[in-house]
Write a protein that holds these residues in place. Structure first.
Motif, PDB file in Angstrom:
ATOM      1  N   LEU A  87       7.226   6.163  17.424  1.00  0.00           N
ATOM      2  CA  LEU A  87       6.076   7.066  17.343  1.00  0.00           C
ATOM      3  C   LEU A  87       5.868   7.817  18.646  1.00  0.00           C
ATOM      4  O   LEU A  87       5.563   9.018  18.648  1.00  0.00           O
ATOM      5  N   GLU A  88       6.029   7.135  19.769  1.00  0.00           N
ATOM      6  CA  GLU A  88       5.835   7.798  21.066  1.00  0.00           C
ATOM      7  C   GLU A  88       6.822   8.941  21.250  1.00  0.00           C
ATOM      8  O   GLU A  88       6.493   9.982  21.821  1.00  0.00           O
TER       9      GLU A  88
ATOM     10  N   TYR B  89      -1.052   6.398  -0.505  1.00  0.00           N
ATOM     11  CA  TYR B  89      -1.945   6.043   0.604  1.00  0.00           C
ATOM     12  C   TYR B  89      -1.218   6.379   1.894  1.00  0.00           C
ATOM     13  O   TYR B  89      -0.169   5.800   2.200  1.00  0.00           O
ATOM     14  N   ARG B  90      -1.766   7.309   2.664  1.00  0.00           N
ATOM     15  CA  ARG B  90      -1.082   7.789   3.867  1.00  0.00           C
ATOM     16  C   ARG B  90      -2.087   8.453   4.811  1.00  0.00           C
ATOM     17  O   ARG B  90      -3.268   8.608   4.450  1.00  0.00           O
ATOM     18  N   PRO B  91      -1.667   8.870   6.003  1.00  0.00           N
ATOM     19  CA  PRO B  91      -2.613   9.483   6.943  1.00  0.00           C
ATOM     20  C   PRO B  91      -3.256  10.738   6.375  1.00  0.00           C
ATOM     21  O   PRO B  91      -2.663  11.468   5.584  1.00  0.00           O
ATOM     22  N   THR B  92      -4.495  10.995   6.788  1.00  0.00           N
ATOM     23  CA  THR B  92      -5.202  12.191   6.375  1.00  0.00           C
ATOM     24  C   THR B  92      -4.590  13.418   7.048  1.00  0.00           C
ATOM     25  O   THR B  92      -3.785  13.303   7.969  1.00  0.00           O
ATOM     26  N   SER B  93      -4.993  14.604   6.612  1.00  0.00           N
ATOM     27  CA  SER B  93      -4.377  15.827   7.120  1.00  0.00           C
ATOM     28  C   SER B  93      -5.031  16.356   8.394  1.00  0.00           C
ATOM     29  O   SER B  93      -4.443  17.173   9.095  1.00  0.00           O
TER      30      SER B  93
ATOM     31  N   ASN C 177       9.149  12.444   8.013  1.00  0.00           N
ATOM     32  CA  ASN C 177       9.197  13.810   8.533  1.00  0.00           C
ATOM     33  C   ASN C 177      10.437  14.072   9.372  1.00  0.00           C
ATOM     34  O   ASN C 177      10.944  15.195   9.401  1.00  0.00           O
ATOM     35  N   VAL C 178      10.942  13.052  10.058  1.00  0.00           N
ATOM     36  CA  VAL C 178      12.180  13.213  10.830  1.00  0.00           C
ATOM     37  C   VAL C 178      13.372  13.393   9.896  1.00  0.00           C
ATOM     38  O   VAL C 178      14.174  14.316  10.040  1.00  0.00           O
TER      39      VAL C 178
ATOM     40  N   PHE D  95       1.846   4.806  10.118  1.00  0.00           N
ATOM     41  CA  PHE D  95       2.194   5.966  10.944  1.00  0.00           C
ATOM     42  C   PHE D  95       3.707   6.047  11.151  1.00  0.00           C
ATOM     43  O   PHE D  95       4.287   7.142  11.162  1.00  0.00           O
ATOM     44  N   TYR D  96       4.337   4.902  11.317  1.00  0.00           N
ATOM     45  CA  TYR D  96       5.779   4.824  11.553  1.00  0.00           C
ATOM     46  C   TYR D  96       6.568   5.352  10.362  1.00  0.00           C
ATOM     47  O   TYR D  96       7.472   6.186  10.531  1.00  0.00           O
ATOM     48  N   ILE D  97       6.249   4.916   9.148  1.00  0.00           N
ATOM     49  CA  ILE D  97       7.018   5.379   7.990  1.00  0.00           C
ATOM     50  C   ILE D  97       6.737   6.858   7.703  1.00  0.00           C
ATOM     51  O   ILE D  97       7.600   7.567   7.179  1.00  0.00           O
TER      52      ILE D  97
END
Length: 469
Positions: A346-347, A235-239, A265-266, A258-260
């Motif tokens: 995130l910012e 379960y994660r953000p859509t593309s 990605n970092v 969003f944070y994880i």
């Protein structure tokens, strides 16, 4: 020590050892979804219910009871959203992905989970074969021989392509229902609950990414299924998620997801950054995870350094040197609010042009043989988001970005992707082609189509609004 820090900081259940456990009746009725050594009584679960893990990008998970033959992707998404306490508006930013070490797919809204399991092997065979076909060659790339579409074309790989077809794109016909080996996977990069099942099945654009950044010891959501179920549901953000929509979400649960995702990605260098930024982000991570700095946290940092320092920077310093740089910055964050720190993280990431991209691993094929004039060398990451098309070499810290306005054309074959950009002013510009070797070319093709449509729609709206003024 490390696990104690994580216990209260994630979505993890206290059911780490729970596997997919079919009931007695299902074991007899659906042998493909069961294992005779993992049976539970009907008093615990319904006659067709099984327990599965739904993972998050940080490897924590929740455990749900579902009927895989009747639970759809849309229903599973609603169940997870409800369990996390994510409201309807925020949940539209997320969906359920099926993924392993090599590939990730967004599920169809209306296809049931058993179909996903059934077709996973076909997907792997088609899109994870990195060996070049003897009959195919990047030298015959469509972009060099002329494209049939100025803005590119959709491959319709989701439901019309035959798994044995090696011709790449399959034209523009729209199917009435999913067919072949790829049924069961969402072809739209966003949630759309207003669509009927018929319209959903007609969707023709795949939203996927190569998941090479995931650990090879990835655990399945279906551990009793053997090779057939060797993938996990995440379960994660859509593309296809516009940044302005993400920024409008401020609940703690959605912010954490969003944070994880940003951390993932970092750390895996999908978002390559300079050392000073990496130190700032690592200190935020530490404060969120372990709280105010204490002596024992130094041991935790050294033991878990790969979770804090991006992979492209890690080898540039010794562990002790990284510790000396990060710990003082961690100390400065004493008493900070965790939610505010997550938003600060995130910012920082959202300033990068490639933030929120879907990433594909590929090999850059130079247009000429001179080593000194090659723009990239070998393996690169292709990122696609609302800002455009990004080519990233994290080892060299080299990035090139193009907006959708600059794209002239793109196309794909079964083992390559090609794209052409315009460089310069509208009337006086040069063209620049890029060729990449990748078995996911048609998937890149389709995701660009999704995002370019989003961009064009936004441009039309902006132009209409400017005329009103």
């Amino acid at each position: 020590m490390e696990s104690s820090f994580e216990a209260s900081k994630s979505f993890n259940d206290n059911k780490d050892d729970i596997e997919l456990i079919p009931t007695q009746s299902q074991s007899q009725a659906s042998p493909s979804l069961s294992s005779s050594s993992n049976i539970t009584s009907a008093s615990r679960l319904g006659s067709n219910q099984v327990l599965i893990r739904i993972y998050f990008i940080d490897d924590t998970h929740k455990t749900l009871s579902i009927d895989p033959n009747n639970t759809t992707g849309d229903q599973l998404w609603e169940m997870v959203s409800e369990k996390l306490g994510i409201n309807n508006k925020d949940s539209e930013c997320f969906f359920v992905w099926a993924q392993n070490d090599e590939i990730e797919w967004l599920l169809f809204n209306h296809q049931n989970i058993s179909e996903v399991i059934k077709n996973w092997g076909i997907l792997k065979k088609r899109y994870c074969n990195t060996e070049e076909s003897p009959s195919s060659s990047t030298s015959s790339s469509p972009i060099l021989s002329g494209l049939s579409s100025i803005r590119g074309k959709k491959s319709n790989a989701s439901s019309t392509s035959n798994v044995n077809d090696s011709s790449g794109s399959s034209g523009s016909s729209t199917p009435n229902s999913p067919k072949g080996g790829l049924s069961g996977f969402l072809t739209l990069g966003r949630k759309n609950k207003a669509q009927s099942p018929q319209l959903q099945s007609q969707s023709s654009s795949l939203s996927t990414t190569i998941a090479s950044e995931h650990a090879s010891k990835l655990r399945s959501s279906f551990p009793t299924l053997g090779e057939e179920g060797q993938f996990r549901l995440v379960y994660r953000p859509t593309s296809v998620l516009p940044l302005e929509l993400e920024r409008s979400i401020n609940t703690a649960e959605a912010t954490h997801l969003f944070y994880i995702q940003a951390i993932h990605n970092v750390i895996n260098s999908n978002y390559p950054c300079e050392e000073d930024v990496a130190l700032k982000l690592a200190s935020i991570q530490l404060q969120v995870l372990v709280g105010d700095q204490k002596m024992e946290h130094q041991d935790h940092f050294k033991e878990s350094i790969t979770r804090y320092i991006p992979s492209h920077l890690l080898s540039k310093r010794k562990v002790e040197e990284w510790e000396q740089l990060v710990i003082p910055q961690h100390s400065l964050l004493r008493g900070s609010d965790s939610l505010q720190l997550k938003r600060a993280y995130l910012e920082t990431c959202q300033r990068w042009a490639y933030y929120g991209s879907t990433f594909f691993k590929a090999k850059y094929i130079p247009a000429n043989t001179s080593f000194f004039t090659q723009e990239f060398q070998g393996k690169v990451s292709i990122g696609i988001n609302g800002n455009g098309f990004h080519i990233i070499d994290p080892k060299e810290m080299k990035m090139v970005s193009y907006s959708y306005r600059d794209i002239i054309a793109w196309d794909s074959t079964s083992n390559s992707f090609t794209i052409k950009f315009k460089i310069g002013q509208d009337k006086k510009f040069e063209t620049k082609p890029y060729i990449f070797k990748t078995p996911q070319g048609e998937l890149i093709n389709d995701l660009i189509s999704d995002w370019s449509e989003e961009w064009e729609s936004k441009e039309k709206k902006n132009n209409k609004d400017s005329k009103k003024k």
